[in-house]
Write an enzyme that holds these catalytic residues in place. Structure first.
Site, PDB file in Angstrom:
ATOM      1  CG  ASP A 134      -4.021   2.604  -3.875  1.00  0.00           C
ATOM      2  OD1 ASP A 134      -4.985   3.381  -3.817  1.00  0.00           O
ATOM      3  OD2 ASP A 134      -2.836   2.985  -3.852  1.00  0.00           O
ATOM      4  CD  GLU A 181      -6.377   8.001  -8.796  1.00  0.00           C
ATOM      5  OE1 GLU A 181      -5.373   8.584  -9.266  1.00  0.00           O
ATOM      6  OE2 GLU A 181      -6.733   8.100  -7.614  1.00  0.00           O
TER       7      GLU A 181
END
Length: 325
Positions: free
Chosen positions: A37, A207
């Site tokens: 991420d 997401e």
């Protein structure tokens, strides 16, 4: 003479720095260890990457950061933020977003992986006087701790629009919201129509939202598929406003069976003053099957003459030197 040559060859063989070969590319991954991420940003003449420390949720309670002046050589800054400085966070801290404002660095993060409105956690904010921290909790509580429009409060990105407004764009569970941040980042303020959280979910969204502006157009990017699955990937849309409407154009980052799987949850760097772009993302090495075994990588990102993003070629080599002027 023969003795001198022998000594020279011996020094090279032993890795003497006087004879070390200059590193020509970053290599992928850019750092050793499990990191996911990644949020990539430019501060001054330095590139910074703030990833998730990828581990079991109970151990995922701190963040390391990495900085570089040339995209090739990266310096690790250990534990720029950990849960000891965020009293309400006790597990599953991930997906940093960071902005500089008024001489301070604001570090947005998700914590506790809440599953409903009765659990404690959500999206928080920490602050520091320099990008490498140490960061401390800014609010003493989450900034967003409820499910609005079905969006789990995770995977936040802070977008600075050209009119000066800061937006927070976030959401898991296949829902994405956008909200206006107060100028001091202490809360959310309503839009002109009175709404606080507007849903902007495009088709296929799961997401990991990210937004940037190029040539006056807004690019919205997100991750699709399951983060633990080989089909994890990145798609995008283009619009004239951060509100969209967002019509999915297609995938631009995905697995390559010869390189790695699960390529997704990314961010983008634009070298200041240029039209050179890089995508920073995580992927799973072909040797790994555990969900958390992810590494942070960087590759070039290009556009065609109509402004569409070309499919990214993921590489083992990474990128060449690119210093900020």
């Amino acid at each position: 003479m023969r003795k001198a040559i022998t000594l020279l060859l011996g020094a090279i063989a032993l890795g003497n720095p006087l004879f070390a070969q200059k590193k020509l590319t970053s290599g992928n991954p850019i750092a050793q260890g499990w990191y996911a991420d990644p949020e990539a940003v430019v501060f001054g003449k330095e590139y910074w990457i703030f990833p998730t420390y990828s581990d079991k949720y109970e151990k995922q309670v701190f963040f390391d950061a990495f900085s570089s002046k040339d995209l090739v050589n990266w310096k690790k800054h250990p534990k720029v933020l950990d849960s000891s400085n965020v009293k309400w966070a006790n597990r599953a801290m991930w997906a940093p977003a960071i902005v500089k404002k008024d001489g301070k660095y604001f570090f947005f993060f998700a914590a506790n992986d809440i599953q409903n409105n009765n659990e404690k956690g959500g999206i928080g904010v920490a602050v520091a006087s320099k990008p490498g921290g140490p960061y401390k909790d800014y609010l003493g509580k989450p900034l967003i701790d409820k499910f609005y429009n079905g969006a789990q409060p995770i995977d936040q990105f802070v977008f600075h629009d050209k009119d000066g407004q800061y937006y927070i764009i976030y959401g898991g569970w296949q829902h994405c919201n956008i909200a206006r941040l107060k100028s001091d980042f202490t809360g959310i303020e309503p839009f002109a129509d009175g709404q606080t959280y507007k849903e902007i979910t495009p088709k296929g969204y799961v997401e990991g939202p990210f937004m940037f502006i190029r040539n006056g157009k807004y690019y919205f990017m997100w991750s699709e598929g399951g983060w633990g699955s080989p089909d994890y990937s990145v798609a995008y849309a283009i619009a004239d406003s951060p509100m969209g409407p967002w019509q999915r154009i297609g995938k631009i980052l995905q697995s390559d069976p010869a390189i790695a799987t699960s390529a997704g949850h990314h961010s983008v760097i634009n070298v200041p003053g240029t039209d050179r772009w890089y995508i920073v993302y995580h992927r799973r090495p072909l040797t790994e099957t555990a969900a958390n075994n992810r590494v942070t990588c960087i590759d070039e990102m290009h556009f065609d003459d109509k402004g569409y993003i070309l499919p990214v070629k993921i590489t083992k080599e990474g990128v060449k030197e690119d210093k900020i002027k």
